[in-house]
Design a protein around this motif. Sequence first.
Motif, PDB file in Angstrom:
ATOM      1  N   ARG A  75       0.836  -1.213   0.000  1.00  0.00           N
ATOM      2  CA  ARG A  75       0.000   0.000   0.000  1.00  0.00           C
ATOM      3  C   ARG A  75       0.866   1.255   0.000  1.00  0.00           C
ATOM      4  O   ARG A  75       0.658   2.177  -0.802  1.00  0.00           O
ATOM      5  CB  ARG A  75      -0.911  -0.029   1.226  1.00  0.00           C
ATOM      6  CG  ARG A  75      -1.903   1.105   1.312  1.00  0.00           C
ATOM      7  CD  ARG A  75      -2.681   1.003   2.622  1.00  0.00           C
ATOM      8  NE  ARG A  75      -3.581   2.114   2.816  1.00  0.00           N
ATOM      9  CZ  ARG A  75      -4.105   2.456   3.980  1.00  0.00           C
ATOM     10  NH1 ARG A  75      -3.818   1.760   5.074  1.00  0.00           N
ATOM     11  NH2 ARG A  75      -4.930   3.487   4.077  1.00  0.00           N
ATOM     12  N   ILE A  79       1.529   4.096  -3.179  1.00  0.00           N
ATOM     13  CA  ILE A  79       1.364   5.550  -3.025  1.00  0.00           C
ATOM     14  C   ILE A  79       2.643   6.267  -3.429  1.00  0.00           C
ATOM     15  O   ILE A  79       2.622   7.284  -4.131  1.00  0.00           O
ATOM     16  CB  ILE A  79       0.960   5.889  -1.575  1.00  0.00           C
ATOM     17  CG1 ILE A  79      -0.437   5.321  -1.281  1.00  0.00           C
ATOM     18  CG2 ILE A  79       0.983   7.400  -1.340  1.00  0.00           C
ATOM     19  CD1 ILE A  79      -0.835   5.358   0.174  1.00  0.00           C
ATOM     20  N   ASP A 133      -5.556   6.333   2.260  1.00  0.00           N
ATOM     21  CA  ASP A 133      -4.472   6.496   1.289  1.00  0.00           C
ATOM     22  C   ASP A 133      -4.174   7.974   1.054  1.00  0.00           C
ATOM     23  O   ASP A 133      -3.007   8.365   0.907  1.00  0.00           O
ATOM     24  CB  ASP A 133      -4.837   5.833  -0.037  1.00  0.00           C
ATOM     25  CG  ASP A 133      -4.694   4.324  -0.001  1.00  0.00           C
ATOM     26  OD1 ASP A 133      -4.425   3.776   1.090  1.00  0.00           O
ATOM     27  OD2 ASP A 133      -4.860   3.687  -1.054  1.00  0.00           O
ATOM     28  N   TYR A 217      -4.145  12.765  -5.130  1.00  0.00           N
ATOM     29  CA  TYR A 217      -4.612  12.530  -3.760  1.00  0.00           C
ATOM     30  C   TYR A 217      -5.275  13.800  -3.235  1.00  0.00           C
ATOM     31  O   TYR A 217      -4.765  14.907  -3.427  1.00  0.00           O
ATOM     32  CB  TYR A 217      -3.452  12.107  -2.862  1.00  0.00           C
ATOM     33  CG  TYR A 217      -2.951  10.724  -3.182  1.00  0.00           C
ATOM     34  CD1 TYR A 217      -3.670   9.588  -2.794  1.00  0.00           C
ATOM     35  CD2 TYR A 217      -1.772  10.542  -3.897  1.00  0.00           C
ATOM     36  CE1 TYR A 217      -3.218   8.313  -3.097  1.00  0.00           C
ATOM     37  CE2 TYR A 217      -1.311   9.266  -4.210  1.00  0.00           C
ATOM     38  CZ  TYR A 217      -2.044   8.156  -3.812  1.00  0.00           C
ATOM     39  OH  TYR A 217      -1.602   6.888  -4.127  1.00  0.00           O
TER      40      TYR A 217
END
Length: 278
Positions: A75, A79, A133, A217
Amino acid sequence: MKKLISVIFLSAILPGCQQVSTTESGINQINRKQNMSMLLSEQQVNNMASQSYQETLDKAKSKGVLNSNKQMTARVRNIANRIIPQTSTFRPDASKWQWEVNVENSPELNAYCMAGGKIMFYSGIIEKLNLTDDEIAQIMGHEISHALREHSRERMSSAYNKQLAMQGLSLLTGGKYDGYMSMADELMQVGYFLPNSREHESESDTMGLELAARAGYKPQAAVSLWQKMAAASKGQPAEFLSTHPSNQTRIQDLQARIPAVQGLYDAAVRKYPSNLKG
């Protein structure tokens, strides 16, 4: 005392430093000139960071806590893979860095990016704050920004100049004012180093917000992140004597800067919609 402070200040800016800006300014116009010692190169700092990072990895491996949570590691790395390409906006040479991204199983609420792109997240900050996230991306953008702006090299340069200033003071006075050294040290710490450290944090907040937005993001996650941090860090020291801005100051500053990067986020979502899920 005025003479004492003047001597320290003059000694601290002796030749041997150059004023540079290590990055392009970005949307929010970060163009502060930084004092860098000519006796401490970027490559030297990168080499020190690489060695220290490797020692950290070796130690974590020996304890069985390095990347032990495969899902969390994947994860964080996913990112990073979206954010790292955005660093060329601020530093084209960052694409040549030997980037590394790892996760250590630790309860600490911490993460960092060393000079040259050596990233470490602690599982505690993700688990205890239940980060999304988008919020992880805000932390990562912030930490990467420290490396892009070479804040560690800047702090090392400041420490070096401080040491020269103290030695110069002792030589100039024949040791007469040695008894005031601790007082002078405190004055330098509060009046010079702490404001710069707060400035480093604010710069990294601003740059990190832009990096994360360019990677798709949500900018608003910077606010929710620091709201969570505020709830987890009650009893923090007064802002004046802290190396970090207060959480409330940080949140207000980020809220003010979100409109400038919102368009970058919207463009990223339109350009890479298939990559911006989850």
